[in-house]
Design a protein around this motif. Sequence first.
Motif, short mmCIF file in Angstrom:
data_model
loop_
_atom_site.label_atom_id
_atom_site.label_comp_id
_atom_site.label_asym_id
_atom_site.label_seq_id
_atom_site.Cartn_x
_atom_site.Cartn_y
_atom_site.Cartn_z
N GLU A 194 45.08 -86.80 17.30
CA GLU A 194 45.28 -85.14 17.55
C GLU A 194 44.22 -84.41 17.81
OE1 GLU A 194 49.17 -84.60 14.58
OE2 GLU A 194 47.39 -85.74 13.88
N SER A 195 42.88 -85.21 18.00
CA SER A 195 41.64 -84.55 18.36
C SER A 195 41.51 -84.52 19.64
CB SER A 195 40.50 -85.16 17.59
OG SER A 195 40.41 -84.76 16.22
N GLY A 196 42.28 -85.50 20.27
CA GLY A 196 42.04 -85.76 21.65
C GLY A 196 41.55 -87.14 22.10
N ILE A 197 41.37 -88.21 21.27
CA ILE A 197 40.94 -89.36 21.65
C ILE A 197 42.07 -90.41 21.81
CG2 ILE A 197 39.28 -91.27 21.10
CD1 ILE A 197 37.68 -89.27 19.74
N LYS A 198 42.28 -90.85 22.79
CA LYS A 198 43.47 -91.64 22.80
C LYS A 198 43.40 -93.10 21.87
CE LYS A 198 45.48 -90.95 27.54
NZ LYS A 198 45.59 -91.41 28.87
N THR A 199 44.45 -93.41 21.48
CA THR A 199 44.47 -94.69 20.55
C THR A 199 44.47 -95.68 21.62
OG1 THR A 199 46.88 -94.84 20.58
CG2 THR A 199 45.70 -93.20 18.96
N PHE A 200 44.68 -96.94 20.88
CA PHE A 200 44.64 -98.23 21.99
C PHE A 200 45.82 -98.76 22.40
CE2 PHE A 200 43.30 -102.83 21.25
CZ PHE A 200 42.76 -102.94 22.62
N ARG A 201 46.74 -98.95 21.31
CA ARG A 201 48.01 -99.59 21.32
C ARG A 201 49.13 -98.79 22.04
NH1 ARG A 201 45.31 -103.03 18.70
NH2 ARG A 201 45.33 -104.98 19.38
N ASP A 202 48.96 -97.33 21.75
CA ASP A 202 49.86 -96.53 22.04
C ASP A 202 49.43 -96.37 23.57
OD1 ASP A 202 50.64 -96.05 19.73
OD2 ASP A 202 49.48 -94.29 19.30
N ALA A 203 48.59 -97.08 24.30
CA ALA A 203 48.47 -96.58 25.70
C ALA A 203 48.98 -97.65 26.52
CB ALA A 203 47.02 -96.23 26.11
N ASP A 204 50.23 -98.26 26.35
CA ASP A 204 50.65 -99.57 27.08
C ASP A 204 49.72 -100.52 27.10
OD1 ASP A 204 52.99 -97.68 27.31
OD2 ASP A 204 52.13 -96.82 29.22
N GLY A 205 49.26 -100.84 26.26
CA GLY A 205 48.23 -102.08 26.17
C GLY A 205 47.00 -101.90 26.99
N MET A 223 35.19 -88.28 -15.13
CA MET A 223 34.89 -89.04 -14.07
C MET A 223 35.80 -89.06 -12.73
SD MET A 223 33.01 -92.75 -14.55
CE MET A 223 34.32 -93.72 -13.68
N LYS A 224 35.10 -89.07 -11.71
CA LYS A 224 36.21 -89.22 -10.47
C LYS A 224 36.67 -90.42 -10.00
CE LYS A 224 33.43 -85.27 -7.91
NZ LYS A 224 32.69 -85.08 -6.60
N ASN A 225 38.04 -90.51 -9.71
CA ASN A 225 38.23 -91.81 -9.14
C ASN A 225 37.86 -92.14 -7.64
OD1 ASN A 225 40.07 -92.54 -11.09
ND2 ASN A 225 41.76 -91.17 -10.59
N ASN A 226 37.88 -93.43 -7.25
CA ASN A 226 37.40 -94.07 -6.32
C ASN A 226 38.57 -93.84 -5.11
OD1 ASN A 226 35.05 -94.38 -7.30
ND2 ASN A 226 35.56 -96.45 -7.67
N LEU A 227 38.57 -92.93 -4.33
CA LEU A 227 39.49 -93.03 -3.07
C LEU A 227 38.75 -93.55 -1.68
CD1 LEU A 227 41.79 -91.61 -1.52
CD2 LEU A 227 40.87 -89.65 -1.45
N VAL A 228 39.48 -94.45 -1.35
CA VAL A 228 39.04 -95.46 -0.10
C VAL A 228 40.04 -94.98 0.85
CG1 VAL A 228 38.44 -97.53 0.82
CG2 VAL A 228 37.99 -97.14 -1.53
N ILE A 229 39.42 -94.57 2.32
CA ILE A 229 40.29 -94.10 3.26
C ILE A 229 39.87 -95.29 4.24
CG2 ILE A 229 40.80 -92.49 5.17
CD1 ILE A 229 40.83 -91.26 2.35
N LEU A 230 40.98 -95.86 4.93
CA LEU A 230 40.78 -97.05 5.75
C LEU A 230 41.48 -96.30 7.08
CD1 LEU A 230 40.11 -99.71 6.94
CD2 LEU A 230 42.44 -100.81 6.04
N SER A 231 40.56 -95.83 8.00
CA SER A 231 41.14 -95.22 9.27
C SER A 231 40.90 -96.04 10.46
CB SER A 231 40.46 -93.77 9.22
OG SER A 231 39.42 -93.94 9.72
N GLY A 232 41.98 -95.72 11.41
CA GLY A 232 41.85 -96.32 12.74
C GLY A 232 42.27 -95.10 13.94
N ALA A 233 42.21 -95.59 14.95
CA ALA A 233 42.30 -94.76 16.21
C ALA A 233 43.50 -93.51 15.82
CB ALA A 233 42.57 -95.52 17.42
N GLY A 234 44.50 -93.83 15.20
CA GLY A 234 45.30 -92.70 15.36
C GLY A 234 44.98 -91.34 14.57
N ILE A 235 43.91 -91.42 13.53
CA ILE A 235 43.60 -90.22 13.01
C ILE A 235 42.65 -89.28 13.88
CG2 ILE A 235 41.47 -90.98 12.20
CD1 ILE A 235 41.80 -89.49 9.68
N SER A 236 42.36 -89.81 14.93
CA SER A 236 41.77 -89.11 16.07
C SER A 236 42.45 -88.85 17.13
CB SER A 236 40.38 -89.99 16.50
OG SER A 236 39.31 -90.06 15.48
#
Length: 230
Positions: free
Chosen positions: A16-27, A1-14
Amino acid sequence: MKNNLVILSGAGISAESGIKTFRDADGLWENYSIEEVATPQAWQNNPELVQKFYNERRLNVISVKPNDAHHYFSRLQEYFNVQVITQNIDDLHERAGSKHVLHLHGNIRYAKSSGPNKEKKYYLIEGHELKMTDQCEDGYPLRPHVVWFGEEVPLLATAAEMVAQADILIVIGTSLQVYPAAGLIHYAPQNALKIVVDPLAEKLSVPGDFKLLNYSAQGAIPFLKEILGH
Ligand SMILES: NC(=O)c1ccc[n+]([C@@H]2O[C@H](COP(=O)([O-])OP(=O)(O)OC[C@H]3O[C@@H](n4cnc5c(N)ncnc54)[C@H](O)[C@@H]3O)[C@@H](O)[C@H]2O)c1
């Protein structure tokens, strides 16, 4: 049986795709303040500005691609029951092939009614532009399918149940500062393997039972492979 893997993602995962995060942009998020574009009051005061802001974000989302981290989590579906819970309004997890993606804060590719029945039906937006003249079938103008600051998070309880079933929880690219989403980590079972991936991880206040990987989303892949065995 496969284990349950839960990914909780936020702006940082995107990031490096070229979508700015929220808090890294000086508020500021692309030179706008939250209050003027991401609250119900903003929609009341200046809906045109809100539409313009999200039209720009949508254009950005459409023009970028999933990165290696999105693809890695998609590949892990072969070995685990992968459930992604994302705070992101982009659709990069889905475009990488992840099949089970819960959008806590909505999906910018969709629109919904700005009337009282806003969670009843979601409409895929063709192209990047939603216009003030685009009306829902209930007669209200369509607004972006996003959860604004100060609004309820309709899928929160569902997400909490998913986290509670996790054998492994990976928290990636989120500052864990936006509640109630940030509180989800506390639903993980005590004996689950818990990992945080964030280049600024040491600054995050995560409980001591989380393993910290101080790398970018893509940079963390070799370490995740070692830990997960895939
Ligand atoms: N892509 C999107 O859809 C998007 C983008 C910006 C903001 N938002 C919204 O804004 C809110 C902000 O909360 P949040 O916690 O998601 O974002 P946040 O901006 O508050 O935090 C981003 C986190 O990502 C980390 N980070 C930066 N670059 C990274 C990288 N390359 N790899 C991994 N991590 C990296 C930062 O250190 C930070 O801790 C969310 O509700 C989200 O809906 C969404």
